[in-house]
Design a protein around this motif. Sequence first.
Motif, mmCIF file in Angstrom:
data_model
loop_
_atom_site.group_PDB
_atom_site.id
_atom_site.type_symbol
_atom_site.label_atom_id
_atom_site.label_comp_id
_atom_site.label_asym_id
_atom_site.label_seq_id
_atom_site.Cartn_x
_atom_site.Cartn_y
_atom_site.Cartn_z
ATOM 1 N N ALA A 196 0.845 -1.194 0.000
ATOM 2 C CA ALA A 196 0.000 0.000 0.000
ATOM 3 C C ALA A 196 0.879 1.242 0.000
ATOM 4 C CB ALA A 196 -0.904 0.011 1.230
ATOM 5 N N GLY A 197 0.335 2.317 -0.540
ATOM 6 C CA GLY A 197 1.049 3.594 -0.528
ATOM 7 C C GLY A 197 1.405 4.075 -1.919
ATOM 8 N N GLY A 198 0.674 5.056 -2.426
ATOM 9 C CA GLY A 198 1.007 5.648 -3.721
ATOM 10 C C GLY A 198 0.593 4.829 -4.918
ATOM 11 N N LEU A 199 -0.232 3.809 -4.725
ATOM 12 C CA LEU A 199 -0.629 2.948 -5.843
ATOM 13 C C LEU A 199 -1.852 3.533 -6.546
ATOM 14 C CD1 LEU A 199 -0.214 -0.519 -4.103
ATOM 15 C CD2 LEU A 199 1.380 0.606 -5.674
ATOM 16 N N GLY A 200 -1.722 3.715 -7.856
ATOM 17 C CA GLY A 200 -2.824 4.291 -8.613
ATOM 18 C C GLY A 200 -3.032 3.652 -9.969
ATOM 19 N N ARG A 201 -2.112 2.758 -10.370
ATOM 20 C CA ARG A 201 -2.224 2.119 -11.681
ATOM 21 C C ARG A 201 -1.926 0.623 -11.559
ATOM 22 N NH1 ARG A 201 -2.595 4.919 -16.334
ATOM 23 N NH2 ARG A 201 -1.660 3.138 -17.430
ATOM 24 N N GLY A 202 -2.484 -0.137 -12.505
ATOM 25 C CA GLY A 202 -2.329 -1.576 -12.493
ATOM 26 C C GLY A 202 -0.913 -2.051 -12.729
ATOM 27 N N GLU A 203 -0.149 -1.308 -13.537
ATOM 28 C CA GLU A 203 1.235 -1.720 -13.796
ATOM 29 C C GLU A 203 2.052 -1.742 -12.504
ATOM 30 O OE1 GLU A 203 0.000 0.919 -17.362
ATOM 31 O OE2 GLU A 203 -0.248 0.903 -15.188
ATOM 32 N N ALA A 204 1.799 -0.760 -11.625
ATOM 33 C CA ALA A 204 2.527 -0.707 -10.357
ATOM 34 C C ALA A 204 2.134 -1.879 -9.469
ATOM 35 C CB ALA A 204 2.250 0.615 -9.642
ATOM 36 N N ALA A 345 -2.887 -3.834 -15.666
ATOM 37 C CA ALA A 345 -1.959 -4.913 -15.339
ATOM 38 C C ALA A 345 -1.913 -5.948 -16.464
ATOM 39 C CB ALA A 345 -2.370 -5.575 -14.027
ATOM 40 N N VAL A 346 -3.073 -6.305 -16.992
ATOM 41 C CA VAL A 346 -3.137 -7.273 -18.086
ATOM 42 C C VAL A 346 -2.422 -6.732 -19.320
ATOM 43 C CG1 VAL A 346 -4.711 -8.371 -19.735
ATOM 44 C CG2 VAL A 346 -5.224 -8.417 -17.277
ATOM 45 N N GLU A 347 -2.667 -5.467 -19.633
ATOM 46 C CA GLU A 347 -2.045 -4.860 -20.810
ATOM 47 C C GLU A 347 -0.524 -4.836 -20.677
ATOM 48 O OE1 GLU A 347 -2.086 -3.654 -24.553
ATOM 49 O OE2 GLU A 347 -3.891 -4.153 -23.404
ATOM 50 N N ALA A 348 -0.036 -4.593 -19.473
ATOM 51 C CA ALA A 348 1.407 -4.601 -19.243
ATOM 52 C C ALA A 348 1.993 -5.980 -19.518
ATOM 53 C CB ALA A 348 1.722 -4.165 -17.819
ATOM 54 N N LEU A 349 1.280 -7.028 -19.102
ATOM 55 C CA LEU A 349 1.740 -8.393 -19.371
ATOM 56 C C LEU A 349 1.680 -8.715 -20.859
ATOM 57 C CD1 LEU A 349 0.026 -10.187 -16.362
ATOM 58 C CD2 LEU A 349 2.489 -10.008 -16.755
ATOM 59 N N VAL A 350 0.651 -8.247 -21.556
ATOM 60 C CA VAL A 350 0.538 -8.463 -23.002
ATOM 61 C C VAL A 350 1.706 -7.804 -23.724
ATOM 62 C CG1 VAL A 350 -0.813 -7.913 -25.067
ATOM 63 C CG2 VAL A 350 -1.968 -8.760 -23.014
ATOM 64 N N ARG A 351 2.007 -6.558 -23.364
ATOM 65 C CA ARG A 351 3.108 -5.846 -24.028
ATOM 66 C C ARG A 351 4.436 -6.558 -23.799
ATOM 67 N NH1 ARG A 351 0.554 -1.269 -21.785
ATOM 68 N NH2 ARG A 351 2.172 -1.136 -20.175
ATOM 69 N N ARG A 352 4.598 -7.115 -22.625
ATOM 70 C CA ARG A 352 5.852 -7.795 -22.304
ATOM 71 C C ARG A 352 6.058 -9.022 -23.206
ATOM 72 N NH1 ARG A 352 6.236 -9.663 -16.311
ATOM 73 N NH2 ARG A 352 6.040 -7.398 -16.046
ATOM 74 N N GLU A 353 4.951 -9.697 -23.542
ATOM 75 C CA GLU A 353 5.053 -10.919 -24.356
ATOM 76 C C GLU A 353 5.044 -10.627 -25.848
ATOM 77 O OE1 GLU A 353 5.670 -13.820 -23.020
ATOM 78 O OE2 GLU A 353 5.673 -12.831 -21.062
ATOM 79 N N ALA A 354 4.798 -9.376 -26.237
ATOM 80 C CA ALA A 354 4.747 -9.039 -27.655
ATOM 81 C C ALA A 354 6.123 -9.200 -28.291
ATOM 82 C CB ALA A 354 4.253 -7.603 -27.827
ATOM 83 N N PRO A 355 6.175 -9.679 -29.544
ATOM 84 C CA PRO A 355 7.467 -9.810 -30.234
ATOM 85 C C PRO A 355 8.171 -8.458 -30.330
ATOM 86 C CG PRO A 355 5.707 -10.939 -31.444
ATOM 87 C CD PRO A 355 5.052 -10.141 -30.356
ATOM 88 N N ALA A 356 9.468 -8.491 -30.438
ATOM 89 C CA ALA A 356 10.258 -7.262 -30.533
ATOM 90 C C ALA A 356 9.764 -6.427 -31.708
ATOM 91 C CB ALA A 356 11.732 -7.596 -30.711
ATOM 92 N N GLY A 357 9.620 -5.144 -31.456
ATOM 93 C CA GLY A 357 9.170 -4.214 -32.489
ATOM 94 C C GLY A 357 7.685 -3.958 -32.455
#
Length: 359
Positions: A196-204, A345-357
Amino acid sequence: MVMDNMIVAPTEDTAQRAAARARLDRLWAAGTAFLGTEFAILAGAMSWVSERNLVSAISNAGGFGVLACGAMEPDRLAEEIAATQALTSRPFGVNLITMHPRLDDLVRVCIEAGVAHVVLAGGIPPGPAIRAIKDGGAKVMAFAPALVLAKRLVRMGVDALVIEGAEAGGHVGPVSLTVLAQEVLPFIRTVPVFVAGGLGRGEAILSYLEQGAAGAQLGTRFAASEESIAHERFKAAFVRANARDAVTSVQLDERFPVIPVRGLSNAGGRRFLQHQADTIQRFLSGELTREEAQLDIEHFWAGSLRRAVVEGDVENGSVMAGQSVGMISAVQPVASIIAELVDQAVEALVRREAPAGES
């Protein structure tokens, strides 16, 4: 005739998002299992704000609402618990202040009402209260501002911990969540630990889950939700504010301690500085004893949180807010806030798995 462009087939993006959501669910599985919720998103207990309407809305949206008992007497707490249960059939907790003179009676009220989770805050929880809650069939949560206390609380029988950084609103400690997480998460594995503390977005939230957190507690974003009973001027102040506007109260003299409270900078805060200076001068001149001066300083903010939350006096009241207030751009329904956090949070995980570029 069915046109080709009307045929809906699963897309690669849909599959990626489903996989990412499954990954998120695995990351906070310990938290959702402990809370009994769809999402391991815990609501901070905020005096005058965390009441039946907001708490039930959070629980109904898949999160975990927490009633703020504060200074309530047992009969009043029983009434608020019953009113919340009438609005939701889903799990919620009750936050009790350990310094309350009738703590034992409040614990009894929670047990008799069938509350499944009791959060003990405001100091080191007494052993008898922990045992009474557990013997009554409920789970105990407590706050740990340092690793040494986290270990002690686990030995005392606490079922889950919250580590809250100085970025949070209201009464805060001196250490940021980024440091607390590094200090505590690698070493406390036997009970769920919520950050807890300063959390405002799913990526965090995601980043702390990957460090070992079981879930996250948020307060500021929910205080500015549609379901919050806070005055519209209170919510509007949150929408206008930047992160740097949420500051901690300043102590002028170490002889007269001031418990740090984070809130929006306003005229009341500036007057508090002047009040401290004037009171210290009265002490130095012999007009006040040290004890009288300390009480005079402590009483300055009496009733000021209610003044801001209920009456909407955001210039003279205490507008408690965390630094995540800078991420609030509109008053939203609770369900939208939770959905947005999960989607980020889900979108951050999707971007991480996306192929380079790709992005």
